[in-house]
Motif scaffolding. Structure first.
Motif, PDB file in Angstrom:
ATOM      1  N   GLU A   2       0.800  -1.221   0.000  1.00 26.39           N
ATOM      2  CA  GLU A   2       0.000   0.000   0.000  1.00 26.39           C
ATOM      3  C   GLU A   2       0.831   1.269   0.000  1.00 26.39           C
ATOM      4  O   GLU A   2       0.318   2.357  -0.304  1.00 26.39           O
ATOM      5  CB  GLU A   2      -0.942   0.009   1.201  1.00 26.39           C
ATOM      6  N   ASP A   3       2.112   1.183   0.285  1.00 27.23           N
ATOM      7  CA  ASP A   3       2.963   2.368   0.287  1.00 27.23           C
ATOM      8  C   ASP A   3       3.562   2.656  -1.089  1.00 27.23           C
ATOM      9  O   ASP A   3       4.236   3.664  -1.273  1.00 27.23           O
ATOM     10  CB  ASP A   3       4.099   2.224   1.301  1.00 27.23           C
ATOM     11  N   CYS A   4       3.328   1.781  -2.052  1.00 21.97           N
ATOM     12  CA  CYS A   4       3.889   1.985  -3.387  1.00 21.97           C
ATOM     13  C   CYS A   4       2.988   2.918  -4.191  1.00 21.97           C
ATOM     14  O   CYS A   4       1.760   2.796  -4.163  1.00 21.97           O
ATOM     15  CB  CYS A   4       4.006   0.654  -4.125  1.00 21.97           C
ATOM     16  N   GLU A   5       3.568   3.826  -4.926  1.00 22.69           N
ATOM     17  CA  GLU A   5       2.812   4.719  -5.794  1.00 22.69           C
ATOM     18  C   GLU A   5       3.094   4.348  -7.239  1.00 22.69           C
ATOM     19  O   GLU A   5       4.243   4.287  -7.672  1.00 22.69           O
ATOM     20  CB  GLU A   5       3.191   6.186  -5.552  1.00 22.69           C
ATOM     21  N   PHE A   6       2.010   4.093  -7.972  1.00 22.33           N
ATOM     22  CA  PHE A   6       2.126   3.618  -9.343  1.00 22.33           C
ATOM     23  C   PHE A   6       1.561   4.648 -10.315  1.00 22.33           C
ATOM     24  O   PHE A   6       0.794   5.546  -9.959  1.00 22.33           O
ATOM     25  CB  PHE A   6       1.360   2.303  -9.528  1.00 22.33           C
ATOM     26  N   GLN A   7       1.927   4.449 -11.563  1.00 24.13           N
ATOM     27  CA  GLN A   7       1.353   5.216 -12.662  1.00 24.13           C
ATOM     28  C   GLN A   7       0.594   4.247 -13.569  1.00 24.13           C
ATOM     29  O   GLN A   7       1.174   3.290 -14.089  1.00 24.13           O
ATOM     30  CB  GLN A   7       2.447   5.930 -13.455  1.00 24.13           C
TER      31      GLN A   7
ATOM     32  N   PRO B 289      -0.656   9.864 -17.343  1.00 27.92           N
ATOM     33  CA  PRO B 289      -1.006   8.676 -16.554  1.00 27.92           C
ATOM     34  C   PRO B 289      -1.723   9.037 -15.258  1.00 27.92           C
ATOM     35  O   PRO B 289      -1.635  10.162 -14.788  1.00 27.92           O
ATOM     36  CB  PRO B 289       0.355   8.046 -16.285  1.00 27.92           C
ATOM     37  N   MET B 290      -2.411   8.056 -14.685  1.00 27.17           N
ATOM     38  CA  MET B 290      -3.075   8.237 -13.397  1.00 27.17           C
ATOM     39  C   MET B 290      -2.129   7.796 -12.286  1.00 27.17           C
ATOM     40  O   MET B 290      -1.479   6.753 -12.389  1.00 27.17           O
ATOM     41  CB  MET B 290      -4.359   7.395 -13.344  1.00 27.17           C
ATOM     42  N   HIS B 291      -2.042   8.596 -11.245  1.00 32.92           N
ATOM     43  CA  HIS B 291      -1.164   8.264 -10.114  1.00 32.92           C
ATOM     44  C   HIS B 291      -2.007   7.663  -8.990  1.00 32.92           C
ATOM     45  O   HIS B 291      -2.954   8.288  -8.506  1.00 32.92           O
ATOM     46  CB  HIS B 291      -0.435   9.513  -9.619  1.00 32.92           C
ATOM     47  N   VAL B 292      -1.682   6.437  -8.614  1.00 34.95           N
ATOM     48  CA  VAL B 292      -2.439   5.749  -7.562  1.00 34.95           C
ATOM     49  C   VAL B 292      -1.453   5.085  -6.609  1.00 34.95           C
ATOM     50  O   VAL B 292      -0.323   4.738  -6.974  1.00 34.95           O
ATOM     51  CB  VAL B 292      -3.389   4.682  -8.151  1.00 34.95           C
ATOM     52  N   ARG B 293      -1.897   4.925  -5.378  1.00 34.63           N
ATOM     53  CA  ARG B 293      -1.114   4.172  -4.392  1.00 34.63           C
ATOM     54  C   ARG B 293      -1.641   2.746  -4.354  1.00 34.63           C
ATOM     55  O   ARG B 293      -2.766   2.456  -4.752  1.00 34.63           O
ATOM     56  CB  ARG B 293      -1.228   4.820  -3.008  1.00 34.63           C
ATOM     57  N   GLY B 294      -0.789   1.828  -3.900  1.00 38.86           N
ATOM     58  CA  GLY B 294      -1.166   0.433  -3.858  1.00 38.86           C
ATOM     59  C   GLY B 294      -2.480   0.217  -3.132  1.00 38.86           C
ATOM     60  O   GLY B 294      -2.747   0.844  -2.110  1.00 38.86           O
ATOM     61  N   ALA B 295      -3.310  -0.653  -3.674  1.00 37.11           N
ATOM     62  CA  ALA B 295      -4.623  -1.019  -3.119  1.00 37.11           C
ATOM     63  C   ALA B 295      -5.645   0.104  -3.267  1.00 37.11           C
ATOM     64  O   ALA B 295      -6.763  -0.022  -2.781  1.00 37.11           O
ATOM     65  CB  ALA B 295      -4.517  -1.431  -1.655  1.00 37.11           C
TER      66      ALA B 295
ATOM     67  N   LEU C  62      -5.485  -1.386 -23.517  1.00 39.77           N
ATOM     68  CA  LEU C  62      -4.281  -1.861 -22.857  1.00 39.77           C
ATOM     69  C   LEU C  62      -4.040  -0.997 -21.628  1.00 39.77           C
ATOM     70  O   LEU C  62      -3.859   0.221 -21.742  1.00 39.77           O
ATOM     71  CB  LEU C  62      -3.069  -1.786 -23.789  1.00 39.77           C
ATOM     72  N   ILE C  63      -4.084  -1.612 -20.468  1.00 41.35           N
ATOM     73  CA  ILE C  63      -3.841  -0.907 -19.209  1.00 41.35           C
ATOM     74  C   ILE C  63      -2.448  -1.294 -18.729  1.00 41.35           C
ATOM     75  O   ILE C  63      -2.142  -2.483 -18.572  1.00 41.35           O
ATOM     76  CB  ILE C  63      -4.896  -1.275 -18.154  1.00 41.35           C
ATOM     77  N   THR C  64      -1.585  -0.306 -18.531  1.00 46.17           N
ATOM     78  CA  THR C  64      -0.213  -0.569 -18.092  1.00 46.17           C
ATOM     79  C   THR C  64       0.040   0.076 -16.738  1.00 46.17           C
ATOM     80  O   THR C  64      -0.521   1.120 -16.413  1.00 46.17           O
ATOM     81  CB  THR C  64       0.800  -0.015 -19.111  1.00 46.17           C
TER      82      THR C  64
END
Length: 276
Positions: free
Chosen positions: A60-65, A98-104, A129-131
């Motif tokens: 949950e502390d990881c931030e993804f694009q 891109p969309m910035h989201v955190r884990g979960a 295609l979702i990356t």
């Protein structure tokens, strides 16, 4: 004291490396929430849509694009048309990529078909295609097929009439005269049609006595084209989303010394898909 402090700093510096390794194992959970694409009508105020929920499954502390790519440039591709759609969040705001989201953290994506598009009946499809990226590194991807089948819709009514039939009084009948004050047929369809026309008296206005010797032949015009009705006739109609008007007219044949009285005929109209 100094040595202990340095050791503590080194121990803390080692933590992000472990977290980073965990973040690169992220997977996407994709869930379909609703699909109303098949209800699409170009003139409707209610937009047809397709809703997804995307949830990264990782620390949950990881931030993804997250990024979204369309194989058909954000259009549903059909045999006869392409339907453009917009990508929004659940609040109706356009999504930036891109969309910035955190884990979960779940993200809801709403694909809405634009209004006023020509939409012939048939099958439509696009592949998304979702990356997912972490610190610029591609760590996961998933394909989502968005498709729908628009059913055939068509109707035949009288302009300005709620009933299924309309009566016309031609007034005084005159040889070779044309009568244009007939009601118009209105057709709405998302598929190619054929209009079937049939005269009860095979193209004649028959006297109330029903004697065949006392009859007046006539032709019928539909959208400016004349037809004799001695046999059932067919008129092709191309698909059109907006109301298509088909004005009617009658032209009497040459006649002399007909008896006084009332002459009449019944004309039947029907539409059906042309491919049947």
């Amino acid at each position: 004291m100094c040595v202990k402090w340095v050791c503590l700093v080194l121990a803390l510096a080692a933590l992000p490396s472990t977290a980073q390794q965990s973040c690169t194992d992220m997977q996407l959970h994709i869930e379909e929430l609703s699909d109303t694409l098949a209800s699409y009508r170009p003139q409707s105020t209610a937009q047809a849509s397709y809703r997804l929920r995307i949830t990264p499954r990782q620390h949950e502390d990881c931030e993804f694009q997250l990024s979204l790519h369309s194989q058909q440039q954000f259009r549903l591709h059909g045999d006869k048309a392409r339907l453009s759609y917009d990508v929004h969040n659940d609040q109706g705001q356009a999504l930036a990529m891109p969309m910035h989201v955190r884990g979960a953290q779940s993200t809801i994506i709403n694909f809405k078909l634009r209004r006023q598009q020509s939409a012939p009946a048939g099958f439509y499809e696009d592949t998304l295609l979702i990356t997912g990226h972490f610190q610029g590194q591609l760590i996961t991807q998933a394909n989502v097929v968005v498709d729908t089948h628009l059913p055939q819709r068509f109707s035949l009514t009288w302009l300005g009439h709620n009933a299924r039939q309309a009566s016309v009084n031609l007034g005084e009948l005159r040889s070779n005269k044309e009568y244009h004050h007939l009601p118009s047929l209105q057709v709405r369809s998302n598929t190619d049609l054929r209009l079937l026309m049939r005269s009860q008296n095979q193209g004649y206005l028959l006297h109330d006595t029903q004697k065949s010797a006392w009859r007046i032949g006539y032709s019928l015009a539909v959208a400016g084209r004349w037809y004799d009705l001695q046999h059932a006739r067919q008129l092709p109609i191309a698909a059109q989303q907006s109301t298509q008007l088909l004005p009617l007219a009658i032209r009497l044949q040459d006649f002399e010394r007909q008896v006084a009285g009332r002459y009449s005929d019944i004309i039947y109209f029907r539409v059906e898909p042309r491919e049947l």
